[in-house]
Design a protein around this motif. Structure first.
Motif, PDB file in Angstrom:
ATOM      1  N   ASP A  31     -13.797   0.206  23.492  1.00 37.30           N
ATOM      2  CA  ASP A  31     -13.052   1.403  23.140  1.00 37.30           C
ATOM      3  C   ASP A  31     -11.595   1.452  23.567  1.00 37.30           C
ATOM      4  N   GLN A  32     -11.253   0.829  24.676  1.00 42.19           N
ATOM      5  CA  GLN A  32      -9.994   1.188  25.291  1.00 42.19           C
ATOM      6  C   GLN A  32      -8.934   0.102  25.381  1.00 42.19           C
ATOM      7  N   VAL A  33      -9.297  -1.142  25.119  1.00 47.73           N
ATOM      8  CA  VAL A  33      -8.311  -2.219  25.220  1.00 47.73           C
ATOM      9  C   VAL A  33      -7.819  -2.578  23.827  1.00 47.73           C
ATOM     10  N   ALA A  34      -6.541  -2.408  23.587  1.00 44.83           N
ATOM     11  CA  ALA A  34      -5.947  -2.594  22.274  1.00 44.83           C
ATOM     12  C   ALA A  34      -5.810  -4.080  21.921  1.00 44.83           C
ATOM     13  N   PRO A  35      -5.674  -4.390  20.622  1.00 48.63           N
ATOM     14  CA  PRO A  35      -5.571  -5.784  20.190  1.00 48.63           C
ATOM     15  C   PRO A  35      -4.449  -6.577  20.841  1.00 48.63           C
ATOM     16  N   ASN A  36      -3.333  -5.932  21.186  1.00 48.52           N
ATOM     17  CA  ASN A  36      -2.244  -6.688  21.793  1.00 48.52           C
ATOM     18  C   ASN A  36      -2.623  -7.226  23.173  1.00 48.52           C
ATOM     19  N   LEU A  37      -3.647  -6.637  23.822  1.00 46.71           N
ATOM     20  CA  LEU A  37      -4.150  -7.165  25.085  1.00 46.71           C
ATOM     21  C   LEU A  37      -5.330  -8.106  24.890  1.00 46.71           C
ATOM     22  N   ARG A  38      -5.877  -8.115  23.699  1.00 42.23           N
ATOM     23  CA  ARG A  38      -7.048  -8.954  23.423  1.00 42.23           C
ATOM     24  C   ARG A  38      -6.692 -10.310  22.803  1.00 42.23           C
ATOM     25  N   LEU A  39      -5.651 -10.333  21.971  1.00 38.72           N
ATOM     26  CA  LEU A  39      -5.437 -11.487  21.101  1.00 38.72           C
ATOM     27  C   LEU A  39      -5.228 -12.789  21.854  1.00 38.72           C
ATOM     28  N   PHE A 117     -10.726  -2.785  14.838  1.00 38.91           N
ATOM     29  CA  PHE A 117      -9.687  -1.764  14.918  1.00 38.91           C
ATOM     30  C   PHE A 117      -9.159  -1.361  13.537  1.00 38.91           C
ATOM     31  N   GLY A 118      -9.359  -2.222  12.527  1.00 38.21           N
ATOM     32  CA  GLY A 118      -8.984  -1.874  11.173  1.00 38.21           C
ATOM     33  C   GLY A 118      -7.498  -1.706  10.968  1.00 38.21           C
ATOM     34  N   ASN A 119      -7.109  -0.813  10.070  1.00 39.19           N
ATOM     35  CA  ASN A 119      -5.713  -0.673   9.651  1.00 39.19           C
ATOM     36  C   ASN A 119      -4.791  -0.101  10.711  1.00 39.19           C
ATOM     37  N   GLN A 120      -5.348   0.286  11.843  1.00 36.49           N
ATOM     38  CA  GLN A 120      -4.491   0.761  12.927  1.00 36.49           C
ATOM     39  C   GLN A 120      -3.618  -0.372  13.461  1.00 36.49           C
ATOM     40  N   TYR A 121      -4.147  -1.614  13.390  1.00 37.74           N
ATOM     41  CA  TYR A 121      -3.427  -2.811  13.846  1.00 37.74           C
ATOM     42  C   TYR A 121      -3.577  -3.909  12.783  1.00 37.74           C
ATOM     43  N   ASN A 123      -1.829  -6.325  11.313  1.00 38.73           N
ATOM     44  CA  ASN A 123      -1.428  -7.719  11.500  1.00 38.73           C
ATOM     45  C   ASN A 123      -2.274  -8.416  12.558  1.00 38.73           C
ATOM     46  N   TYR A 124      -2.659  -7.698  13.593  1.00 43.18           N
ATOM     47  CA  TYR A 124      -3.585  -8.264  14.568  1.00 43.18           C
ATOM     48  C   TYR A 124      -4.930  -8.555  13.919  1.00 43.18           C
ATOM     49  N   VAL A 125      -5.365  -7.655  13.068  1.00 48.70           N
ATOM     50  CA  VAL A 125      -6.630  -7.865  12.358  1.00 48.70           C
ATOM     51  C   VAL A 125      -6.534  -9.101  11.472  1.00 48.70           C
ATOM     52  N   ALA A 126      -5.410  -9.271  10.789  1.00 51.09           N
ATOM     53  CA  ALA A 126      -5.225 -10.448   9.935  1.00 51.09           C
ATOM     54  C   ALA A 126      -5.308 -11.736  10.748  1.00 51.09           C
ATOM     55  N   ILE A 127      -4.632 -11.767  11.887  1.00 53.50           N
ATOM     56  CA  ILE A 127      -4.664 -12.959  12.744  1.00 53.50           C
ATOM     57  C   ILE A 127      -6.083 -13.230  13.231  1.00 53.50           C
ATOM     58  N   ALA A 128      -6.801 -12.174  13.603  1.00 58.73           N
ATOM     59  CA  ALA A 128      -8.175 -12.353  14.075  1.00 58.73           C
ATOM     60  C   ALA A 128      -9.072 -12.878  12.969  1.00 58.73           C
ATOM     61  N   LYS A 129      -8.908 -12.385  11.749  1.00 55.99           N
ATOM     62  CA  LYS A 129      -9.711 -12.868  10.622  1.00 55.99           C
ATOM     63  C   LYS A 129      -9.442 -14.334  10.334  1.00 55.99           C
ATOM     64  N   ILE A 130      -8.176 -14.734  10.402  1.00 54.49           N
ATOM     65  CA  ILE A 130      -7.829 -16.135  10.144  1.00 54.49           C
ATOM     66  C   ILE A 130      -8.479 -17.045  11.176  1.00 54.49           C
ATOM     67  N   GLN A 131      -8.391 -16.675  12.444  1.00 54.32           N
ATOM     68  CA  GLN A 131      -8.993 -17.517  13.482  1.00 54.32           C
ATOM     69  C   GLN A 131     -10.518 -17.466  13.427  1.00 54.32           C
ATOM     70  N   GLY A 187       2.991  -7.394   6.814  1.00 50.85           N
ATOM     71  CA  GLY A 187       3.583  -8.479   7.593  1.00 50.85           C
ATOM     72  C   GLY A 187       5.019  -8.272   7.997  1.00 50.85           C
ATOM     73  N   THR A 188       5.807  -7.599   7.163  1.00 46.10           N
ATOM     74  CA  THR A 188       7.220  -7.391   7.485  1.00 46.10           C
ATOM     75  C   THR A 188       7.516  -5.977   7.979  1.00 46.10           C
ATOM     76  N   ASN A 189       6.469  -5.195   8.165  1.00 46.55           N
ATOM     77  CA  ASN A 189       6.636  -3.811   8.628  1.00 46.55           C
ATOM     78  C   ASN A 189       6.757  -3.805  10.147  1.00 46.55           C
ATOM     79  N   VAL A 190       7.930  -3.442  10.640  1.00 46.69           N
ATOM     80  CA  VAL A 190       8.170  -3.516  12.081  1.00 46.69           C
ATOM     81  C   VAL A 190       7.275  -2.555  12.858  1.00 46.69           C
ATOM     82  N   SER A 191       6.755  -1.545  12.183  1.00 52.35           N
ATOM     83  CA  SER A 191       5.872  -0.599  12.867  1.00 52.35           C
ATOM     84  C   SER A 191       4.549  -1.252  13.262  1.00 52.35           C
ATOM     85  N   PHE A 192       4.224  -2.349  12.594  1.00 53.41           N
ATOM     86  CA  PHE A 192       2.957  -3.029  12.866  1.00 53.41           C
ATOM     87  C   PHE A 192       3.182  -4.454  13.377  1.00 53.41           C
ATOM     88  N   ALA A 193       4.357  -4.711  13.925  1.00 57.43           N
ATOM     89  CA  ALA A 193       4.694  -6.061  14.377  1.00 57.43           C
ATOM     90  C   ALA A 193       3.780  -6.526  15.501  1.00 57.43           C
TER      91      ALA A 193
END
Length: 535
Positions: A31-39, A117-121, A123-131, A187-193
């Motif tokens: 619930d509490q650890v965001a993708p930027n700390l998980r990736l 986490f879905g569309n909240q993150y 680009n992180y979701v995209a990277i996770a799917k690729i790996q 991918g180019t949206n700085v809000s989701f970098a």
């Protein structure tokens, strides 16, 4: 509480206190650890299974298995009593290398938590799917039918059903295409970098992640080149169509979250598993000294008359293996050069092989070639790891063009580019052009002969490019194509290499209602349990 699931090795100390003080330990993962700390932690943990470090302590992972079964490494009998015995005699059971299955599922589950986490993150979701797709392909290729649709749910479903291998392939390709769509939208949206510090592979570059997704899709399509499965053929055609106009990786795909020699956990996992020293500075006896170059590998790279490379010297051997002193029944040894242990031979066998009696002096480690390159480098502990090398991308494009995949061309140019990339990686860039010229008339090594000869040459050059770094990739392509030449050990109990691994004993204990029952005999023949890409 498994905080290590979330954190990169460089941020663990800084963040662990915050987790302990401010978060409910029962809710941290979900619930509490965001993708930027998980990736970063998810990426480095999955790569470690590929490279050779698994959490169970079963050293070697997929890399050791592949280098053993392509007859690249041999057990170091000069150091140990029965090294590589199972890798050589092929008499394995459900407990053999089971951490490849169990640890990779643990690692991929970490990507799934990011995906959740879905569309909240996005680009992180995209990277996770690729790996997720990149690593799960190995599991399907090594085991066939595996958990997928019910997997990665942890305590919510500890006994997942098994999906058909072709259906898992279809699902993974779908995830790759989803990832590309997410990158196209966000991918180019700085809000989701994606922050550079959270991405130990491409430092947040979604352009590079898109190219890697294309390259992984191409790998799926090439894996499907020989299948007769109608769904597999349709999937291959779907991928080829989706790759129209695509660009692919043009550099090595490196990973480095801040590897260092400070602690065991901080080591580059390749170096941790097979490097010359431990983090404490001691000799890595159970890693580096466990194996030598095989006699087969050394002879192939030196152009021995008994091999398909007869007369062709490959200078990449200088980067791949150390030199030894030829065994001559003395402590000093003989001429300095490259000497491999014939896979499966004992010390007494080797004495006779070299023209002496069994009563002769025991061979010494100094008589043989061991791993070189980053494995002996003073900076090996902090060196990059590599998910995929540029040479692999070029060889995939060469094979796709050779097989007539729509939109692919210049097969020979990609083949030559791959060789140049491999020589460059090995510090021998100046030798690439002459080597390419020297092998130009050597069937199954250079670009000459029939289409089948060229397919064989692609697999041969992939094997050399990946020696020591990603042995399992070469082994899977050997199963897929029959190339390159991969002799059995001298003590093999089987007539051929295995088409798959056995499901782990842990699965038969914990998920017995779902795991298929596969016998050892069925591993060595083509049957309903053989991964579909091989039949």
């Amino acid at each position: 509480m498994k905080k290590y699931l979330l954190l990169s090795i460089i941020s663990l100390a800084a963040i662990s206190c915050e987790l302990d003080d401010n978060l409910n330990p029962n809710k941290v993962l979900a619930d509490q650890v965001a993708p930027n700390l998980r990736l970063s932690g998810a990426s480095t943990t999955a790569y470690a299974v590929q490279a050779g470090v698994v959490t169970s302590g079963e050293r070697g992972g997929m890399n050791l298995l592949g280098n053993a079964w392509t007859n690249t490494w041999s057990g170091n009998y000069a150091q140990f009593g029965n090294p590589f015995i199972t890798e050589s005699n092929l008499n394995f059971t459900t407990t053999y290398r089971q951490a490849i299955f169990t640890d990779m599922y643990k690692a991929v589950t970490r990507f799934q938590r990011i995906i959740d986490f879905g569309n909240q993150y996005p680009n992180y979701v995209a990277i996770a799917k690729i790996q997720k797709a990149y690593y799960m392909q190995y599991i399907v290729d090594l085991y066939g039918n595996v958990p997928y649709t019910d997997a990665f749910k942890e305590a919510n479903n500890p006994t997942p059903k098994y999906d058909k291998d072709v259906d898992v392939y279809k699902g993974l390709v779908s995830e790759l295409l989803d990832a590309k769509n997410l990158i196209g939208s966000y991918g180019t949206n700085v809000s989701f970098a994606v922050t550079a510090s959270s991405d130990p592979i491409f430092k947040g570059s979604m352009t590079k992640w898109n190219e890697f997704a294309n390259t992984v899709l191409l790998k799926f399509a090439v894996r499907l080149s020989n299948t007769t499965n109608t769904q597999g053929i349709a999937l291959r055609n779907q991928i080829i169509s989706a790759l129209s106009g695509a660009t692919f990786i043009s550099a090595d795909v490196a990973i480095n979250p801040g590897y260092s020699g400070a602690t065991t956990d901080a080591l580059n996992p390749l170096y941790n598993a097979f490097g010359i020293k431990t983090a404490a500075g001691a000799s890595n006896t159970n890693g580096y000294l466990l194996m030598t170059a095989s006699d087969h590998a050394v002879k192939v790279l030196q152009g021995d008359a008994s091999k398909i490379t007869s007369g062709i010297q490959d200078s990449r051997i200088e980067f791949l293996f150390t030199k030894g002193k030829q065994y001559n029944n003395t402590t000093a040894g003989g001429a300095t050069g490259y000497y491999g242990y014939p896979q499966g031979m004992t010390n007494d066998d080797y004495k006779v092989h070299m023209g002496y009696t069994v009563d002769a002096r025991k061979p010494l480690t100094e008589n043989f070639s061991l791993l070189a390159g980053l494995f002996t480098s003073a900076t090996g502990a902090s060196s990059n790891g590599y998910l995929m090398m540029k040479a692999e991308s070029e060889l995939l494009q060469a094979e796709a063009a050779l097989r007539g995949y729509a939109g692919f061309s210049n097969d020979q140019a990609h083949f030559n580019n791959a060789i140049t990339a491999s020589f460059t990686f090995d510090g021998k860039a100046a030798d690439a052009a002459s080597y390419i010229a020297n092998i130009s008339s050597k069937a199954k090594v250079g670009w000459t002969g029939s289409t089948e000869d060229k397919i064989a040459a692609i697999q041969y050059q992939r094997w050399v490019a990946l020696i020591n770094y990603n042995g399992i990739e070469s082994y899977i392509n050997y199963l897929r194509t029959g190339y390159p030449e991969t002799p059995l050990s001298t003590i093999s109990t089987q007539p051929n290499k295995p088409w798959r691994l056995l499901y782990p004993a842990d699965e038969y204990s914990n998920n017995s209602a779902n795991v298929p029952v596969v016998t050892q005999a069925q591993v060595f023949t083509k049957n309903e349990f053989t991964p579909f890409i091989y039949k």
